[in-house]
Design an enzyme around this catalytic site. Sequence first.
Site, PDB file in Angstrom:
ATOM      1  N   LYS A 141     -40.061 -28.750  16.737  1.00  0.00           N
ATOM      2  CA  LYS A 141     -41.118 -28.144  15.933  1.00  0.00           C
ATOM      3  C   LYS A 141     -42.104 -29.239  15.546  1.00  0.00           C
ATOM      4  O   LYS A 141     -41.729 -30.242  14.942  1.00  0.00           O
ATOM      5  CB  LYS A 141     -40.530 -27.486  14.680  1.00  0.00           C
ATOM      6  CG  LYS A 141     -41.595 -26.889  13.755  1.00  0.00           C
ATOM      7  CD  LYS A 141     -40.947 -26.154  12.588  1.00  0.00           C
ATOM      8  CE  LYS A 141     -41.977 -25.695  11.565  1.00  0.00           C
ATOM      9  NZ  LYS A 141     -41.344 -24.969  10.422  1.00  0.00           N
ATOM     10  N   ASP A 171     -35.313 -25.494   7.172  1.00  0.00           N
ATOM     11  CA  ASP A 171     -36.010 -26.728   7.557  1.00  0.00           C
ATOM     12  C   ASP A 171     -35.601 -27.810   6.563  1.00  0.00           C
ATOM     13  O   ASP A 171     -36.057 -27.811   5.413  1.00  0.00           O
ATOM     14  CB  ASP A 171     -37.528 -26.539   7.528  1.00  0.00           C
ATOM     15  CG  ASP A 171     -38.061 -25.839   8.759  1.00  0.00           C
ATOM     16  OD1 ASP A 171     -37.291 -25.122   9.424  1.00  0.00           O
ATOM     17  OD2 ASP A 171     -39.278 -25.963   9.034  1.00  0.00           O
ATOM     18  N   LYS A 230     -37.887 -31.757  13.967  1.00  0.00           N
ATOM     19  CA  LYS A 230     -39.239 -31.447  13.507  1.00  0.00           C
ATOM     20  C   LYS A 230     -39.945 -32.744  13.123  1.00  0.00           C
ATOM     21  O   LYS A 230     -39.327 -33.641  12.554  1.00  0.00           O
ATOM     22  CB  LYS A 230     -39.160 -30.489  12.321  1.00  0.00           C
ATOM     23  CG  LYS A 230     -40.484 -30.131  11.671  1.00  0.00           C
ATOM     24  CD  LYS A 230     -40.259 -29.152  10.523  1.00  0.00           C
ATOM     25  CE  LYS A 230     -41.521 -28.945   9.696  1.00  0.00           C
ATOM     26  NZ  LYS A 230     -41.285 -28.051   8.529  1.00  0.00           N
TER      27      LYS A 230
END
Length: 236
Positions: free
Chosen positions: A199, A107, A169
């Site tokens: 996400k 991430d 995300k």
Amino acid sequence: MANKNIYGADRLSKIKTQEDLAKMIDHTNVKGDATQADVIKLCKEALKYNFASAVVTATNVQLAREIIQDSPVKVCSVVGFPLGVSTPETKAFETREAIKNGADEIDMVMNIGAIKSGLEDLLEKDITDVVEAASGKVVKVILETALLTDEEKVVSCVIAKKSGADYVKTSTAYGGLSGATAEDVELMRETIGPDMKIKAAGGIRDLETAMTMIEAGADKLGTSTGVQIIEEMIKR
């Protein structure tokens, strides 16, 4: 909008049990003061509930890997966290180091200043270098939507998709920044279409919010309260 609603409704319709929802949750502890005991607890909860992954800081990847070992649960490491201001080369190094230590997923916080300065080529390199360093491992690009205009969110999503990332995300929600909103997830879904994943993270602390994000178009949820969300679903 219609495509988003169809996508979100389809995702929501597939959640029949708490196990279905758990597989969409990245169980997270990326606090700066997280102890080894905290990481062990996080990983054991991830194993117990069969969450999609345990998300930890780079320094805790090796410990998480030792606990999770060969289970279906993934180990996810943050890169460029929490501000995204490292150089592309530094983020690429972080990525290779995390994978060497056992990370399955990355991430990364994108270079927010680059997009706000109109430096699209720099942002593309920022993401591409991490994708290449990940060597096929899943890469999620954190936009930090609270700091972006809608136009900047759209451009960031387009560049992330072009750069080969697997997910966009919403947020780190670090330092008191606001996290995911259904409106941002909808905008991201409209921008990237059905083939890339989203996400949602930040402020997802209960079952209702979790379901709202999925309905808006999220494929995965990042939260430190995954256990409470699943327990709430079990009670219902």
